[in-house]
Design an enzyme around this catalytic site. Structure first.
Site, PDB file in Angstrom:
ATOM      1  N   HIS A  83    -137.642  14.617  27.517  1.00 48.79           N
ATOM      2  CA  HIS A  83    -138.795  13.919  26.937  1.00 48.79           C
ATOM      3  C   HIS A  83    -139.855  13.599  27.990  1.00 48.79           C
ATOM      4  CE1 HIS A  83    -136.226  13.557  23.497  1.00 48.79           C
ATOM      5  NE2 HIS A  83    -135.374  12.773  24.135  1.00 48.79           N
ATOM      6  N   HIS A 131    -135.710  14.971  19.080  1.00 45.94           N
ATOM      7  CA  HIS A 131    -134.661  15.903  19.488  1.00 45.94           C
ATOM      8  C   HIS A 131    -134.600  17.081  18.540  1.00 45.94           C
ATOM      9  CE1 HIS A 131    -133.435  11.766  20.562  1.00 45.94           C
ATOM     10  NE2 HIS A 131    -133.220  12.320  21.723  1.00 45.94           N
TER      11      HIS A 131
END
Lengths: 333, 333
Positions: free
Chosen positions: B57, B219
């Site tokens: 991320h 995700h």
């Protein structure tokens, strides 16, 4: 093709409009013709910097308009040079009387259009100096260029020359600083995938699943050669070695190391490339004094990166460190 | 799969190592176990902020370690929670005695591991307060969550709570500020493509050529629904409308508008989304007081974006504006 766009022909217009709304504290957007100027420009007594080129390389150039960097940016259509009728009003809008430096990436269209614009602006009484950026060591001539292409190093030229202008240097001095950066910066890039120009709708070039292109330009134009996929450390050597050789960097010298993402590569991967590049420089006794890692000169959603090395001296380091406040680069204020 | 990596199992380790080399002026990297701390931590008398979560991320979380934001970041494997044996030493390393706030995105693994780590750190004499971020309005429960997921709004929580800690707020006060941000921020995202976890080597999910996923998690886990591709203005409404409805924003209120790229979407497209989002807010009489546009909470090379809206008051605005100096977010210094 999936893109977060509306009408493919309105991409530049709508994107610049959104940019102007998000950064209304820093820039004013002109729409007919399109160009972006620093809020409050012209700045009294200050030499102005104007750059531009095809869109699709964001944040270059509009993202670098602001204190300590550009006074105006002129975006063309995607991967297409801006026209003199955009460059001329951008140039006259930001001239305080102290003159304007055009920072031009070396592509035939850009060179011609900025040249025409410079002549016209000069006819209107603006002193213009042009500085050509040609930092790409990958190829001598290319699809769109006589001589080397201007790529990632452009952001370093704009930052450092912008700092010189901000401290009050004369037109000749600012152009001289910019030329000094150009002499001391080299870049080479790699593509892992192609990219899709919105109004074309098809990839600008294709790479097989196990193939990468070394020495790619920022428009997906050909580089040195296509090779089978390698690991990050191997690719880093292939990019950095020619850069260091061309720059004739010696042990004991100090550099700025810039790992630039092409748009579609995760930041984590750029740091893996940075790691190996810094190791190689360390092994050669070269001191990495400053660094920059991120997506600054992109090719839409292309996967890949470029590595730039700038030879530093105290003067360039001080100008690099000087305060800057733009949408995409900011420190010290 | 083409990625700029070496051994797929060494991605986090090598990336964090490169990150530490590039930002040695701001952070110290610990390697066994892996965590990143602010240079000079613990800062005497200051409440410390620790966050973490799966890698992939970036720049979240390590990119936000520094003055005015996080004191430590704890990266897990890609899309995998960090373990207590990382979180505990990160927590004790940055505690000045004033206590530590854990900022935890709401995923089952993160919640469990931060909870265990908080208990262990407390047993070692560190006062810990945990704040759960759950800003995603797309789904109530998800593949990895009981309750709403923590997504893009996390960066706003970290910035604003970090400013409160930097000005000297107490442990309870900093946690209270963080909880205030959580109460006032909502987010929803869209994916145009999937992403590939390095050690898996295959896309985490697939979308057809004419299909997008509304309400995606960070995700690649499922969102609200897959729909046929739409234009940017249509997609923007689909993301922003539920956010505004859930936040119960009224005409006359002030907000921060955050358009976050998932990693593989060009900046120009994010500004096209920003444009429409700002227009919608304007039509509703909501004033966009602050903005943030760029790739801050990504999903590797996923194409897509999220829109976050944070309701502002004078206090939150002042904390947002306070100086920050981290690798990925910097102003005022």
């Amino acid at each position: 093709m999936k893109k977060l766009i509306n009408d493919p022909r309105a991409v530049v217009e709508e994107s610049v409009e959104g940019f102007g709304m998000a950064h209304a504290d820093l820039v004013d957007v002109h729409t007919d013709p399109i160009f972006i100027v620093r809020k409050g420009a012209p700045v009294a007594g200050k030499v102005a910097l104007v750059s531009g080129g095809g869109s699709g390389h964001e944040p270059l150039h509009a993202g670098f308009v602001g204190h300590g960097m550009l006074d105006a940016a002129v975006p063309g259509a995607v991967f297409t040079s801006p026209t003199p009728d955009q460059i001329i009003p951008a140039t006259t809008a930001v001239d305080s009387g102290a003159g304007v430096v055009h920072i031009v990436k070396n592509y035939t269209g850009d060179v011609l259009n900025f040249e025409t614009a410079a002549e016209m602006a000069q006819a209107e009484g603006v002193s213009v100096r042009s500085v050509l950026v040609n930092d790409d060591v990958a190829v001598e001539d290319s699809l769109y260029t006589a001589g080397r292409r201007g790529v990632g190093g452009t952001v370093l030229v704009e930052k450092i020359a912008g700092a010189a202008a901000e401290r009050g240097d004369s037109l000749d001095a600012v152009a001289g600083v910019a030329e000094g950066v150009v002499r001391n910066v080299r870049t080479m890039g790699v593509a892992l995938s192609g990219c899709i120009v919105p109004h074309a709708g098809v990839p600008s070039f294709e790479l097989a699943e196990d193939e990468i292109e070394i020495g790619i330009g920022i428009h997906g134009e050909p580089g040195r050669h296509k090779i089978p996929m390698e690991d990050a450390d191997g690719i880093t050597s292939r990019l950095l070695d020619p850069v260091l050789e061309d720059l004739e960097i010696k042990s004991g010298e100090q550099v700025l190391l810039f790992v630039n993402g092409m748009g579609g590569t995760p930041l984590s991967e750029l740091y893996i490339v940075y790691r190996r590049a810094a190791q190689i420089l360390g092994e050669r006794g070269v001191k990495v004094e400053r660094s920059l890692v991120g997506n600054y000169v992109t090719s839409l959603e292309m996967q890949g990166c470029s590595i730039s090395v700038l030879r530093l001296d105290d003067e360039l380091t001080a100008l690099w460190d000087a305060p800057v406040h733009t949408p995409a680069l900011r420190w010290g204020m």
